[in-house]
Scaffold this active site. Structure first.
Site, PDB file in Angstrom:
ATOM      1  N   ASP A  20     -92.677  -5.601  24.908  1.00 54.66           N
ATOM      2  CA  ASP A  20     -93.721  -6.528  25.451  1.00 54.66           C
ATOM      3  C   ASP A  20     -94.571  -7.383  24.654  1.00 54.66           C
ATOM      4  O   ASP A  20     -95.531  -8.116  25.344  1.00 54.66           O
ATOM      5  CB  ASP A  20     -94.564  -5.717  26.424  1.00 54.66           C
ATOM      6  CG  ASP A  20     -93.757  -4.965  27.507  1.00 54.66           C
ATOM      7  OD1 ASP A  20     -92.517  -5.455  27.891  1.00 54.66           O
ATOM      8  OD2 ASP A  20     -93.980  -3.832  27.895  1.00 54.66           O
ATOM      9  N   ASP A  49     -95.036 -10.261  21.757  1.00 54.34           N
ATOM     10  CA  ASP A  49     -94.282 -11.274  20.979  1.00 54.34           C
ATOM     11  C   ASP A  49     -95.184 -11.888  19.722  1.00 54.34           C
ATOM     12  O   ASP A  49     -94.853 -12.264  18.548  1.00 54.34           O
ATOM     13  CB  ASP A  49     -94.098 -12.478  21.690  1.00 54.34           C
ATOM     14  CG  ASP A  49     -93.311 -12.353  22.916  1.00 54.34           C
ATOM     15  OD1 ASP A  49     -92.047 -11.397  22.444  1.00 54.34           O
ATOM     16  OD2 ASP A  49     -93.536 -12.857  24.151  1.00 54.34           O
ATOM     17  N   LYS A  64    -115.316 -15.140  16.591  1.00 52.98           N
ATOM     18  CA  LYS A  64    -114.462 -14.492  17.694  1.00 52.98           C
ATOM     19  C   LYS A  64    -115.165 -13.641  18.723  1.00 52.98           C
ATOM     20  O   LYS A  64    -114.873 -13.473  19.775  1.00 52.98           O
ATOM     21  CB  LYS A  64    -113.690 -13.294  16.789  1.00 52.98           C
ATOM     22  CG  LYS A  64    -112.723 -13.928  15.957  1.00 52.98           C
ATOM     23  CD  LYS A  64    -111.785 -13.128  15.248  1.00 52.98           C
ATOM     24  CE  LYS A  64    -112.387 -12.152  14.364  1.00 52.98           C
ATOM     25  NZ  LYS A  64    -111.455 -11.055  13.753  1.00 52.98           N
ATOM     26  N   ASP A  68    -111.871  -4.327  14.026  1.00 48.10           N
ATOM     27  CA  ASP A  68    -112.671  -3.189  13.800  1.00 48.10           C
ATOM     28  C   ASP A  68    -113.894  -3.455  14.447  1.00 48.10           C
ATOM     29  O   ASP A  68    -114.683  -2.558  14.435  1.00 48.10           O
ATOM     30  CB  ASP A  68    -112.900  -2.791  12.452  1.00 48.10           C
ATOM     31  CG  ASP A  68    -113.699  -4.149  11.663  1.00 48.10           C
ATOM     32  OD1 ASP A  68    -114.765  -3.844  11.169  1.00 48.10           O
ATOM     33  OD2 ASP A  68    -113.076  -5.068  11.775  1.00 48.10           O
TER      34      ASP A  68
END
Length: 220
Positions: free
Chosen positions: A8, A10, A148, A173
């Site tokens: 599941d 990619d 991010k 992390d």
């Protein structure tokens, strides 16, 4: 940790510091080396250096400038690039991270590095550790203008590389970043049990965590 549902998945999105590389280099640099060299270069005591640095660190944590060497060089009136070179011998790969990278590339997965590290910090680490050949792309959040932690990073990443979040694995992390990825819809998320080899395991809250990269290869 249970086996990953590789059929599941990619795309594999991977953080760098604390995920593929031992976070000891960064922790030592920011908490020990930089305060010491700041004190020496500005003619103040180590205690005074820490008193001046800690509020700056707290004020900028989690924002793009926290990761920007240009910002800190200007703010602290010293060359952070040069100071990082002084401790570059501490840059090290986490155990079996290269084995994991080789295996997922061999399995035909799309592998993309996404890091908050400034391009200069990324270049320094890639000089020491040969990570680039494993990746389709090496993306710094500075390329997009958002860290991010920010939802806009994920929108920019989607526009750039066109990945399917429901068929993607992301390992990082930092728990706040994993939560940001989860909010975007990334289906498969893993934290890192021991980002810094000198500090021991830590609590990863609601996220399953990587302890041994060889375990992730099962079922590929």
């Amino acid at each position: 940790m249970s086996l990953l549902p590789w059929r599941d998945i990619d795309t594999v999105l991977l953080d760098m510091d604390g995920t593929l590389l031992d976070l000891h280099f960064d922790n030592h640099f920011w908490l020990e080396h930089l305060p010491q060299r700041y004190a020496e270069l500005h003619g103040v005591s180590r205690a005074m250096a820490e008193m001046e640095l800690h509020p700056l660190f707290e004020r900028n944590a989690g924002q793009l400038q926290w990761y920007c060497l240009d910002f800190w060089s200007a703010e602290l009136k010293l060359s952070v690039r040069d100071l990082k070179q002084e401790t570059a011998h501490l840059i090290a790969l986490r155990p079996d991270a290269d084995t994991f990278l080789a295996a997922i590339k061999q399995a035909g997965k799309r592998v993309v590095l996404i890091t908050n590290a400034h391009r200069d910090a990324l270049s320094l680490k890639l000089e020491k550790i040969q990570l680039a050949p494993y990746f389709e792309r090496l993306i710094s959040s500075h390329d997009y203008g958002y860290p991010k932690e920010n939802p806009q990073f994920w929108d920019a990443l989607q526009a750039d590389i066109g990945f399917d979040p429901t068929r993607s694995l992301f390992i990082d992390d930092t728990l706040s970043i994993l939560r940001s990825a989860r909010d975007f819809g990334v289906a498969h998320l893993l934290a890192v049990k021991e980002p810094d080899s000198r500090q021991g395991p830590r609590d990863t809250a609601e996220f399953a965590a990587v302890d041994d990269y060889r375990d992730l290869i099962a079922g590929l």
